[in-house]
Enzyme design. Sequence first.
Site, PDB file in Angstrom:
ATOM      1  N   LYS A  97       0.844  -1.207   0.000  1.00  0.00           N
ATOM      2  CA  LYS A  97       0.000   0.000   0.000  1.00  0.00           C
ATOM      3  C   LYS A  97       0.881   1.259   0.000  1.00  0.00           C
ATOM      4  O   LYS A  97       0.578   2.244  -0.677  1.00  0.00           O
ATOM      5  CB  LYS A  97      -0.915   0.003   1.223  1.00  0.00           C
ATOM      6  CG  LYS A  97      -1.687   1.303   1.456  1.00  0.00           C
ATOM      7  CD  LYS A  97      -2.549   1.699   0.267  1.00  0.00           C
ATOM      8  CE  LYS A  97      -3.531   2.800   0.601  1.00  0.00           C
ATOM      9  NZ  LYS A  97      -2.921   4.000   1.154  1.00  0.00           N
ATOM     10  N   GLU A 143       1.510   6.689  -6.797  1.00  0.00           N
ATOM     11  CA  GLU A 143       0.490   7.757  -6.865  1.00  0.00           C
ATOM     12  C   GLU A 143       1.146   9.145  -6.869  1.00  0.00           C
ATOM     13  O   GLU A 143       0.766  10.014  -7.645  1.00  0.00           O
ATOM     14  CB  GLU A 143      -0.411   7.577  -5.642  1.00  0.00           C
ATOM     15  CG  GLU A 143      -1.535   8.547  -5.447  1.00  0.00           C
ATOM     16  CD  GLU A 143      -2.129   8.367  -4.028  1.00  0.00           C
ATOM     17  OE1 GLU A 143      -2.518   7.230  -3.675  1.00  0.00           O
ATOM     18  OE2 GLU A 143      -2.183   9.356  -3.275  1.00  0.00           O
TER      19      GLU A 143
END
Lengths: 301, 301, 301, 301
Positions: free
Chosen positions: D165, D172
Amino acid sequence: MQIGLIGLGKMGGNMAERLRRGGHDVVGYDRNPDAPRDVASLQELVDKLEAPRVVWVMVPSGAPTTETIKDLSEVLSEGDLVVDGGNTRYTDDPIHAEMLGKNGIKFVDCGVSGGVWGLTEGYALMCGGDDDAVAMVKPAFDTLKPEGEYGYVHAGSVGAGHFVKMVHNGIEYGMMQAYGEGYELIKAMDFVKDPEQVFASWKEGTVIRSWLLDLLVDALKKDPGLEGIRGYAQDSGEGRWTIEAAIQKAIPLPVITAALFARFASRQEESPAMKVVAALRNEFGGHAVGKAGTEGDVPVS
Amino acid sequence: MQIGLIGLGKMGGNMAERLRRGGHDVVGYDRNPDAPRDVASLQELVDKLEAPRVVWVMVPSGAPTTETIKDLSEVLSEGDLVVDGGNTRYTDDPIHAEMLGKNGIKFVDCGVSGGVWGLTEGYALMCGGDDDAVAMVKPAFDTLKPEGEYGYVHAGSVGAGHFVKMVHNGIEYGMMQAYGEGYELIKAMDFVKDPEQVFASWKEGTVIRSWLLDLLVDALKKDPGLEGIRGYAQDSGEGRWTIEAAIQKAIPLPVITAALFARFASRQEESPAMKVVAALRNEFGGHAVGKAGTEGDVPVS
Amino acid sequence: MQIGLIGLGKMGGNMAERLRRGGHDVVGYDRNPDAPRDVASLQELVDKLEAPRVVWVMVPSGAPTTETIKDLSEVLSEGDLVVDGGNTRYTDDPIHAEMLGKNGIKFVDCGVSGGVWGLTEGYALMCGGDDDAVAMVKPAFDTLKPEGEYGYVHAGSVGAGHFVKMVHNGIEYGMMQAYGEGYELIKAMDFVKDPEQVFASWKEGTVIRSWLLDLLVDALKKDPGLEGIRGYAQDSGEGRWTIEAAIQKAIPLPVITAALFARFASRQEESPAMKVVAALRNEFGGHAVGKAGTEGDVPVS
Amino acid sequence: MQIGLIGLGKMGGNMAERLRRGGHDVVGYDRNPDAPRDVASLQELVDKLEAPRVVWVMVPSGAPTTETIKDLSEVLSEGDLVVDGGNTRYTDDPIHAEMLGKNGIKFVDCGVSGGVWGLTEGYALMCGGDDDAVAMVKPAFDTLKPEGEYGYVHAGSVGAGHFVKMVHNGIEYGMMQAYGEGYELIKAMDFVKDPEQVFASWKEGTVIRSWLLDLLVDALKKDPGLEGIRGYAQDSGEGRWTIEAAIQKAIPLPVITAALFARFASRQEESPAMKVVAALRNEFGGHAVGKAGTEGDVPVS
């Protein structure tokens, strides 16, 4: 030797002075009538010089230099020589050389470093051109350069002088930014009691001692904390050209590029790119726009 | 003064020599029985020194240093002092100081620069700790440092010495990479006839003159083109810690980070990240994988 | 509509096919006699088209495109239109427009994205030019673009189409490198058991889901570990031009530039810059050149 | 299944709701008495759940999460399970697992993506832990995840969930910055008439279409020019940890790092590093400090 010098600003004026102190006969010209010029026109400059003439052009790069060289191509004669000592982009040198060459006028490009210290310490010179052309202006080079073994190089053919001076500046960008980053990090740590003293101590015995470090220590002595200086830096083109040359050759220049981009960023009021980042964080995470992050909850991402 | 010195390798051995030349009474110890050690155990070292003792630790950072300091915390006595002159991470210094402090032993951390040149030219020293602790070892510092005004700083409290030495190395990474990038670009241009001569010329009068430049010119004299040197560089940890410190303080260090990443990349046979890029180009564009680009057609993108 | 199409390679051939499936009358030409061309010369192409003619040029950028447009400027007539659908640098578009405009021929530049998927899914089109010129070729655009609301934009005046397509590719560089870096980091951690599965899971519900991610998952399915792919990527010019445009505007592009430099580096056998770094480390620290770092001693720095 | 959920903020509250809609029996607790909690204390939470209990922790990372897990280690019983769904640093997971494991309590770490869209579209889940532990909470995972084949992965052993994650967030950062840079460059060019329309057109047929692009187009529709948004972005820690992990593994992450540094820079009023650059330019070149460059003279360098 006798030499014409066009452009009597901060750089050109000091160079004229150093040449004169070295015994050369300098005929200075500047477009600005308030400059301490010896002649009032290019034609007068040419008339005052004995053939074969050597004219050193020391004006801003780009249009002013190109125009001056174009004018010289018309008033000078076969066998004369033009030296471009400004910050001309190396890709313009062959164009200028051809402009002059059509009339039999020789050309030497010369990158000049040394700044405000050059008058007393000498200027580092990096020139490009044919051997015979370089030989014509060598006496002036010998006076302008620092005493000692180094500080002068005939780097290669036309353009090579400005090219290596440009790379010199690119390296300079990287070095300055490296010192700046180190300074910023040290300033951020409370347990370092006197950053200025740390930098001063580095002047001897360290791997990073340098002339730039000496200058930085001087600046920190005058203004500890650099409170009087804005965190804002211009660039004079050579850093950009360095990266463009590297891109053409497919050479990665991460450090020099990062240094240039840091200057660009320092001149922005606000980053439009970062507006996009903030807008996106707001869209997917409900993150406040322009405020500090959420508290007391798992940040949404 | 009398001083114990643990670790008689390349750095420690030379420092012992410089201290002795300066008139100090050095008792050297090394775990390695083949080293030119004066004593054969820590206990013997302690016995040979008069209280309050000063012991300089000069062993590899990480576990070897921590173990040595732990051992010293057991054999030294209240009022004694340990100097850690190795490349310890600054965040370990307070831990070591506490380890010793529990037994009343003082601690000073000291970053040491100067490399193989330190023996003759002196070592730049950056130390951290309390004033009274630093005072105890000051005579040794005065001998180890270069002659002249600079080369020594008491940077702040415990950890500050290693911290500023770490930042020094971070700046060093950036500077070295800047010179490297400039060299690479100049080498790529055919019209520069002799890159080695260009670098040599920069030793005087330029903005980028430095000790590192001097060393580079020496290296280029020995091996023009650097044919005998692999384009491959290790890192000794301090560059990494510099960036980690900056990340903690939210300070951008683009140049120092780019320099570190260039070293990382130089040690990879092949970039896994670039395999992804190549795979993607193949997926969307049918670009050949591992071969040169398409020809005679519009590249698909 | 009736449309001439020059260049029947991978891109041009598929576009001709999509246009025909959409009911357009395509007259295809390629210099290569083995291509499935409808006419054997530019003149024949012109003769087959009814005035006002629309000719779509789909050949490699640079000289091939410029030559084709020059040839068309001679065989086409006033009121005809040329579309350049190749990867031409946006700065060349005004030059080409003027070349054609002198003979009254209109010009539209059109960036085309979609790759090998365009035939079935449609091509994203970004065009630049005057409204009346764009209107002439709009029926073809409508067929080539994907179904749905998006995938087509009249971005601005001449050059704007290629410019935004170029920026599109710059963004693409950054995105691909971001995925690549993430992949490399995950691969390096042993506690992640199946990186391929991780990437597949990201296809839904994540912030980073994208078409590129879908393609990467496809590639990883075919070749888990990407063993068959070299970590080596070409660039087709648009990334370079993006950075050059940014430099001209003094805009920092750290991510896109880093992505381009990573490609450059992937194509080097060895980094000359890193030879300098290694040489310097050897000079000041006696660090082994091309071997792992010293052990058992404090690294010299 | 029956599940305890601690932390009913923006993320936790929506997840509780999605679980309930999926038929699960959720017992919610929050320290804040104003939150819509079902129980008023951890003990009450434990009493309400049937053994073996599953408790999902959804509180801010760092101290709040560690404290909550420590408290749970005392009130839960052997055979119970704790899921940490927050943004905990992966290096803390083994510590938390051991804290619980001493009392026979199982542990699963779970990175959760999906933001404010998760309630309706589902959350992407990346978990780490033993197979039997993961199996206990699988029914909840199946409800929380998006419908469809993807959006869930059991990434590896304890810590692997938060690790991937974290890397997801690093990617991102890179993607967002890439779009931001493209936007900034397009905005700077006058010949592009409507940047918002360009981005919208990219939603179909392009290589760079993505969910983030969709969000950006939404944001630009609401606020063309992003006038209402400050160019200023926070970071929630995961970008930093990504780079720290890479540094530990000696992996170059130029794009993700550049994206993080751009955020850091966006939060600085002024760059201290750039003060150094400006001070140095002033020292060697007499360049004005904080004003535009010299004019009418060769810049000194």
